[in-house]
Design an enzyme around this catalytic site. Structure first.
Site, short mmCIF file in Angstrom:
data_model
loop_
_atom_site.label_atom_id
_atom_site.label_comp_id
_atom_site.label_asym_id
_atom_site.label_seq_id
_atom_site.Cartn_x
_atom_site.Cartn_y
_atom_site.Cartn_z
N ASN A 1 -4.42 7.43 7.03
CA ASN A 1 -4.47 7.09 5.61
C ASN A 1 -5.49 8.03 4.98
OD1 ASN A 1 -6.01 4.32 3.83
ND2 ASN A 1 -4.69 5.88 3.04
N GLY A 2 -5.08 8.74 3.92
CA GLY A 2 -6.02 9.63 3.25
C GLY A 2 -5.48 11.04 3.14
N HIS B 1 -2.13 7.13 -38.49
CA HIS B 1 -2.65 8.45 -38.14
C HIS B 1 -1.74 9.15 -37.12
CE1 HIS B 1 -6.31 7.84 -40.42
NE2 HIS B 1 -6.33 6.61 -39.92
N LYS C 1 1.20 -2.57 -18.03
CA LYS C 1 2.03 -3.47 -17.20
C LYS C 1 3.50 -3.14 -17.39
CE LYS C 1 -0.42 -4.67 -15.43
NZ LYS C 1 -1.42 -4.63 -14.48
N GLU D 1 -3.55 -2.86 -21.78
CA GLU D 1 -3.18 -3.47 -20.50
C GLU D 1 -1.71 -3.93 -20.53
OE1 GLU D 1 -4.17 -3.47 -17.63
OE2 GLU D 1 -3.25 -5.19 -16.69
N TRP E 1 2.63 6.16 1.68
CA TRP E 1 2.69 6.57 0.27
C TRP E 1 2.35 8.05 0.30
CZ3 TRP E 1 -0.59 8.65 -3.45
CH2 TRP E 1 -0.14 8.54 -4.78
N LYS F 1 -0.65 -0.10 -4.12
CA LYS F 1 -1.90 -0.77 -4.46
C LYS F 1 -3.04 -0.19 -3.64
CE LYS F 1 -3.01 -5.46 -5.74
NZ LYS F 1 -2.74 -5.29 -7.16
N GLU G 1 4.35 0.15 -15.69
CA GLU G 1 4.27 0.08 -14.23
C GLU G 1 5.52 -0.53 -13.61
OE1 GLU G 1 -0.25 -0.60 -12.74
OE2 GLU G 1 0.57 -2.23 -13.92
N ARG H 1 0.80 -1.22 0.00
CA ARG H 1 0.00 0.00 0.00
C ARG H 1 0.84 1.27 0.00
NH1 ARG H 1 -5.27 -1.24 1.71
NH2 ARG H 1 -5.69 0.94 2.09
#
Ligand code: HGA
Length: 608
Positions: free
Chosen positions: A99-100, A504, A485, A481, A74, A603, A488, A27
């Site tokens: 947290n927040g 294009h 990945k 996706e 984080w 996460k 990330e 987290r």
């Protein structure tokens, strides 16, 4: 994001807190800290960096005591550093983990400074510690101080608080960020996620919005948003504890990639009856709700958004149901027109994604009903949606989502079938798709066997700065996706385009330093895709094509074809995801990045 853990027990709690932090590290991992009450005083230790840095510091300076709180951060306000790490304290008396985001922290900080409080961090969190101290000094008891302080805070948060004058007591508050109470025997705990507490309990009480809880070793009291004492249900955690361990794998991400044959099966097997989808799997109320659906609005973020994009192809293409998909952070902040009969589908691994949750809350009284596709039982989206379909993927620890994505796709396919029955999907088509789904675990297993070829292929990427991912139809979101990945975890710039868009614009970027990955669908668009590939080859671009044997795409100079098993078209987006996950994994390993905890990410995105 950010992990909170707290404990009150007869034994010393620092080992429990440290293990909790290790389990919450997905987290946030820019700093970590702990505050423990030793019977007299609160002692605090904080370190910049990962939880291991705190563990090393604790070796030299152990904290012992029977109540404490801890945090892995984080950063949102103030750079990652020791003085910004939590717990934050006001003097020596009160310690807080948070947290927040406190949105009104600037005005609160100015007022507190006028009242004589000095700030030692740049965080929004520190105001909470000083507000608590101020309230207690002006005569409020410990609990009322927390209630008054919470009432003065704007934003989304979860808090854990200890006070030196309140031996063995822990206060927790939840408003917008997840918080769970772990119920022990003669000891009690709090955490952002139940995974943190599995070594000490398997019984959990999920706090609801606005709840404040007071914990001692033997007692838990919860007040709801109206200040009334309430009973919150205690639920038992069902997964095996091995679900949270790496086992024989070097990284959680690889373990989770390899779990996909099993978890995709778990996402559908109990929901099939006589070769048809059992709609009761969506909840008792599902049938009357689905009968009234006229269109679908899917809301999600990141990887879950890509799952939603594929569902749009299915909903409209297979079932003929109008379907819109949008990222939550855009949808929630623009005026939206919601048509009658709209089923709102949220997709989220954690069920706590702040933007997705806020979008649901904003439109709740304008929609027909809400359905969430989610991986965490008891999470906010599960509790606040009318219907839910759990992805059953088990805990996902790697920050880059893998098995949560493929199981979301399985659930979205089931959803398409049950709602689609009321539209264009015939019983025969449903049976045919369900039969195809039975092949899924074996097909994923087979694509995992490409692992060593992909490991070899990853060498062509490790030194590159950029890459391009192309796809068409349902494989376009899979290209997105795959690119996400790679970004990330390997930090290589990766862009995804529908193959038809190449000329294009992005074709201008193609040269020998720009590897191009293509997922080649087996459908009537294949010939067009082959023409797009020629365009890349003609410009010296190196192509990596994932294609099945029947696709007749040939390897040649600058074109590397990786053979995929043949499969029913409906399964292509799910199975073609696997090699792209493996590719990003091996590139990241070659580059030596932190696969499970990539820089700047975390996460469970519980902040906006
Ligand atoms: N705002 C606090 C907590 C951050 C957080 O919860 N991140 O997910 C800080 O910056 O320390």
């Amino acid at each position: 994001m950010c992990g909170i853990v707290g404990a009150t027990a007869e034994r010393s709690v620092s080992g429990i807190l440290l293990e909790g932090l290790r389990r919450l590290e997905y987290r946030g991992y820019d700093s970590a800290g702990m505050a423990v009450w030793d019977g007299e005083l609160i002692h605090r230790l904080r370190r910049e960096g990962k939880v291991q840095a705190l563990a090393d510091a604790l070796d030299g300076q152990p904290l012992t005591g029977s109540a404490g709180i801890a945090h892995t951060r984080w950063a949102t306000h103030g750079k990652p550093s020791e003085h910004n790490a939590h717990p934050h304290m006001s003097g020596t008396s009160v310690a807080v983990v948070h947290n927040g985001i406190i949105e009104n922290f600037e005005e609160l900080k100015s007022e507190l400074m006028i009242s004589g409080y000095n700030f030692s961090s740049q965080t929004d969190t520190e105001v909470i510690a000083h507000l608590l101290d101020q309230a207690i000094k002006s005569g409020a008891d410990h609990l009322s101080a927390v209630k008054d302080t919470v009432a003065s805070l704007d934003g989304a948060f979860a808090l854990g608080v200890i006070h030196e004058d309140k031996p063995g007591e822990l206060i927790a508050a939840r408003q917008g960020s997840p918080l769970v109470i772990g119920v022990g025997i003669g000891e009690n705990f709090i955490a952002s996620d139940q995974l943190a507490l599995l070594p000490v309990t398997d019984r959990f009480m999920f706090l609801e919005e606005g709840d404040i809880a007071h914990l001692t070793r033997d007692e838990i009291t919860v007040w709801d948003i109206n200040g009334e004492i309430v009973e919150r249900e205690v639920t038992q955690y069902k997964h095996a504890t091995s679900a949270t361990e790496k086992g024989k794998f070097k990284h959680f991400m690889m373990k989770e990639i390899y779990e996909q044959p099993t978890v995709t099966l778990a996402a559908f097997q109990d929901r099939i009856q006589d070769a048809l989808v059992n709609e009761r799997a969506f909840g008792e109320q599902a049938a009357p709700i689905f009968d009234q659906v006229k269109q679908i609005q899917i809301i999600a973020c990141g990887t879950s958004y890509h799952a939603g994009l594929i569902a749009k192809y299915w909903m409209e293409g297979l079932a003929g149901i109008p379907c819109h998909v949008e990222v939550a952070s855009e949808y929630r902040y623009r005026p939206v027109v919601i048509q009658e009969g709209t089923l709102f589908i949220s997709i989220s691994q954690s069920g706590e994604t702040a933007d997705t949750l806020a979008a649901l809350r904003d439109v709740k009284d304008q929609i027909l009903a809400s359905l969430t596709i989610c991986n965490v039982p008891g999470s906010s989206l599960v509790r606040e949606s009318d219907l839910c379909l759990m992805t059953n993927a088990g805990p996902e620890i790697g920050v880059a989502s893998t098995k949560a994505f493929t199981t979301q796709l399985v659930c979205l396919l089931l959803t398409t079938l049950v709602i689609g029955r009321r539209f264009k999907i015939t019983e025969a088509l449903e049976r045919q798709i369900v039969e195809s789904m039975m092949l899924l675990p074996a097909l994923i297993e087979e694509s995992l066997q490409m692992d060593s070829d992909i490991e070899l292929m990853s060498q062509a990427f490790a030194e590159k700065q950029h890459s391009l991912f192309l796809g068409r139809g349902t494989l376009y979101p899979i290209a997105m996706e795959g690119a996400l990945k790679l970004k990330e975890i390997s930090y290589i710039h990766a862009e995804a385009y529908p193959a038809g868009e190449l000329k294009h614009g992005p074709l201008a970027l193609v040269d020998k330093d720009m590897p191009v990955v293509t997922v080649a669908p087996r459908n009537d668009m294949l010939d067009k895709l082959k023409a797009n590939l020629q365009e890349v080859s003609a410009r010296g671009g190196e192509l990596f094509v994932f294609a099945g044997c029947t696709q007749k795409v040939q390897s040649g100079e600058g074109v590397h074809v990786l053979g995929m098993p043949d499969m029913p078209e409906i399964l292509e987006p799910i199975v073609y995801t696997i090699p792209l996950q493996l590719l990003s994994y091996h590139v990241a390993v070659l580059k030596g990045t932190d696969v499970d905890q990539p820089r700047n990410l975390a996460k469970s995105v519980t902040v906006e």
